[in-house]
Design a protein around this motif. Structure first.
Motif, PDB file in Angstrom:
ATOM      1  N   LEU A 218       2.738  -4.380  -6.145  1.00 21.36           N
ATOM      2  CA  LEU A 218       2.391  -5.115  -4.937  1.00 21.36           C
ATOM      3  C   LEU A 218       3.403  -4.792  -3.849  1.00 21.36           C
ATOM      4  O   LEU A 218       4.613  -4.904  -4.065  1.00 21.36           O
ATOM      5  CB  LEU A 218       2.365  -6.612  -5.194  1.00 21.36           C
ATOM      6  CG  LEU A 218       1.282  -7.113  -6.139  1.00 21.36           C
ATOM      7  CD1 LEU A 218       1.439  -8.602  -6.371  1.00 21.36           C
ATOM      8  CD2 LEU A 218      -0.090  -6.807  -5.580  1.00 21.36           C
ATOM      9  N   GLN A 219       2.917  -4.377  -2.678  1.00 22.29           N
ATOM     10  CA  GLN A 219       3.775  -4.044  -1.556  1.00 22.29           C
ATOM     11  C   GLN A 219       3.261  -4.744  -0.308  1.00 22.29           C
ATOM     12  O   GLN A 219       2.057  -4.930  -0.144  1.00 22.29           O
ATOM     13  CB  GLN A 219       3.771  -2.536  -1.291  1.00 22.29           C
ATOM     14  CG  GLN A 219       4.426  -1.700  -2.340  1.00 22.29           C
ATOM     15  CD  GLN A 219       4.408  -0.231  -1.956  1.00 22.29           C
ATOM     16  OE1 GLN A 219       3.455   0.246  -1.348  1.00 22.29           O
ATOM     17  NE2 GLN A 219       5.454   0.473  -2.300  1.00 22.29           N
ATOM     18  N   THR A 220       4.200  -5.102   0.560  1.00 20.24           N
ATOM     19  CA  THR A 220       3.811  -5.641   1.857  1.00 20.24           C
ATOM     20  C   THR A 220       3.414  -4.470   2.756  1.00 20.24           C
ATOM     21  O   THR A 220       3.640  -3.304   2.424  1.00 20.24           O
ATOM     22  CB  THR A 220       4.971  -6.414   2.499  1.00 20.24           C
ATOM     23  OG1 THR A 220       6.048  -5.504   2.732  1.00 20.24           O
ATOM     24  CG2 THR A 220       5.426  -7.559   1.616  1.00 20.24           C
ATOM     25  N   TRP A 221       2.832  -4.775   3.914  1.00 21.06           N
ATOM     26  CA  TRP A 221       2.469  -3.718   4.853  1.00 21.06           C
ATOM     27  C   TRP A 221       3.700  -2.968   5.334  1.00 21.06           C
ATOM     28  O   TRP A 221       3.672  -1.757   5.505  1.00 21.06           O
ATOM     29  CB  TRP A 221       1.695  -4.306   6.035  1.00 21.06           C
ATOM     30  CG  TRP A 221       0.278  -4.607   5.681  1.00 21.06           C
ATOM     31  CD1 TRP A 221      -0.258  -5.825   5.415  1.00 21.06           C
ATOM     32  CD2 TRP A 221      -0.780  -3.665   5.526  1.00 21.06           C
ATOM     33  NE1 TRP A 221      -1.582  -5.692   5.104  1.00 21.06           N
ATOM     34  CE2 TRP A 221      -1.937  -4.382   5.178  1.00 21.06           C
ATOM     35  CE3 TRP A 221      -0.866  -2.288   5.657  1.00 21.06           C
ATOM     36  CZ2 TRP A 221      -3.157  -3.762   4.948  1.00 21.06           C
ATOM     37  CZ3 TRP A 221      -2.084  -1.670   5.436  1.00 21.06           C
ATOM     38  CH2 TRP A 221      -3.212  -2.402   5.088  1.00 21.06           C
ATOM     39  N   GLY A 222       4.803  -3.680   5.529  1.00 22.94           N
ATOM     40  CA  GLY A 222       6.034  -3.030   5.941  1.00 22.94           C
ATOM     41  C   GLY A 222       6.543  -2.037   4.909  1.00 22.94           C
ATOM     42  O   GLY A 222       6.994  -0.936   5.243  1.00 22.94           O
ATOM     43  N   GLU A 223       6.469  -2.405   3.641  1.00 21.49           N
ATOM     44  CA  GLU A 223       6.892  -1.506   2.572  1.00 21.49           C
ATOM     45  C   GLU A 223       5.982  -0.285   2.468  1.00 21.49           C
ATOM     46  O   GLU A 223       6.453   0.834   2.219  1.00 21.49           O
ATOM     47  CB  GLU A 223       6.925  -2.251   1.242  1.00 21.49           C
ATOM     48  CG  GLU A 223       7.994  -3.316   1.173  1.00 21.49           C
ATOM     49  CD  GLU A 223       7.853  -4.227  -0.026  1.00 21.49           C
ATOM     50  OE1 GLU A 223       8.833  -4.904  -0.351  1.00 21.49           O
ATOM     51  OE2 GLU A 223       6.759  -4.270  -0.630  1.00 21.49           O
ATOM     52  N   LYS A 224       4.678  -0.481   2.678  1.00 23.80           N
ATOM     53  CA  LYS A 224       3.747   0.655   2.637  1.00 23.80           C
ATOM     54  C   LYS A 224       4.045   1.654   3.757  1.00 23.80           C
ATOM     55  O   LYS A 224       4.121   2.856   3.526  1.00 23.80           O
ATOM     56  CB  LYS A 224       2.301   0.150   2.774  1.00 23.80           C
ATOM     57  CG  LYS A 224       1.788  -0.587   1.588  1.00 23.80           C
ATOM     58  CD  LYS A 224       0.392  -1.099   1.836  1.00 23.80           C
ATOM     59  CE  LYS A 224      -0.060  -2.023   0.732  1.00 23.80           C
ATOM     60  NZ  LYS A 224      -1.397  -2.560   0.960  1.00 23.80           N
ATOM     61  N   PHE A 225       4.210   1.129   4.983  1.00 22.90           N
ATOM     62  CA  PHE A 225       4.483   2.019   6.107  1.00 22.90           C
ATOM     63  C   PHE A 225       5.861   2.664   5.995  1.00 22.90           C
ATOM     64  O   PHE A 225       6.049   3.812   6.377  1.00 22.90           O
ATOM     65  CB  PHE A 225       4.336   1.281   7.432  1.00 22.90           C
ATOM     66  CG  PHE A 225       2.904   1.101   7.855  1.00 22.90           C
ATOM     67  CD1 PHE A 225       2.145   2.183   8.250  1.00 22.90           C
ATOM     68  CD2 PHE A 225       2.325  -0.153   7.839  1.00 22.90           C
ATOM     69  CE1 PHE A 225       0.823   2.023   8.623  1.00 22.90           C
ATOM     70  CE2 PHE A 225       1.003  -0.319   8.216  1.00 22.90           C
ATOM     71  CZ  PHE A 225       0.245   0.775   8.608  1.00 22.90           C
ATOM     72  N   SER A 226       6.818   1.942   5.451  1.00 19.30           N
ATOM     73  CA  SER A 226       8.149   2.498   5.266  1.00 19.30           C
ATOM     74  C   SER A 226       8.125   3.663   4.277  1.00 19.30           C
ATOM     75  O   SER A 226       8.795   4.676   4.486  1.00 19.30           O
ATOM     76  CB  SER A 226       9.104   1.410   4.784  1.00 19.30           C
ATOM     77  OG  SER A 226      10.404   1.903   4.684  1.00 19.30           O
ATOM     78  N   SER A 227       7.350   3.543   3.219  1.00 17.23           N
ATOM     79  CA  SER A 227       7.236   4.648   2.260  1.00 17.23           C
ATOM     80  C   SER A 227       6.491   5.835   2.862  1.00 17.23           C
ATOM     81  O   SER A 227       6.811   6.986   2.560  1.00 17.23           O
ATOM     82  CB  SER A 227       6.564   4.186   0.971  1.00 17.23           C
ATOM     83  OG  SER A 227       5.233   3.822   1.195  1.00 17.23           O
ATOM     84  N   MET A 228       5.500   5.568   3.732  1.00 14.26           N
ATOM     85  CA  MET A 228       4.813   6.669   4.421  1.00 14.26           C
ATOM     86  C   MET A 228       5.756   7.398   5.369  1.00 14.26           C
ATOM     87  O   MET A 228       5.734   8.621   5.469  1.00 14.26           O
ATOM     88  CB  MET A 228       3.592   6.147   5.187  1.00 14.26           C
ATOM     89  CG  MET A 228       2.407   5.839   4.309  1.00 14.26           C
ATOM     90  SD  MET A 228       0.910   5.516   5.242  1.00 14.26           S
ATOM     91  CE  MET A 228       1.079   3.781   5.574  1.00 14.26           C
TER      92      MET A 228
END
Length: 78
Positions: A11-21
């Protein structure tokens, strides 16, 4: 599920998803908790124009390191 699929989901927040991108393209960043930055405390859009949405959801912020950009705010309009 198929044998090739993983049984667990991270489970990831939107911030974590964009940070990994951003990390995949070489940009150093880290996500912040929702509601902790000063950018999130003001209005998102002007209410004087007819095409601005009334419903805006804050999805969080990302701190960008070694860049002219300090903070990226993720919002959802609709």
């Amino acid at each position: 599920m198929h044998d090739s699929e993983l049984d667990t989901f991270v489970l990831q927040t939107w911030g974590e998803k964009f940070s990994s991108m951003l990390k995949s393209i070489g940009v150093d960043s880290k996500s912040k908790q929702i509601g902790t930055d000063d950018v999130e405390k003001s209005d998102y859009f002007s209410r004087y124009f007819s095409q601005t949405p009334r419903m805006v959801t804050n999805k969080g912020c990302i701190d960008v390191e070694n860049s002219n950009i300090d903070v990226i705010q993720i919002i959802q309009k609709g």
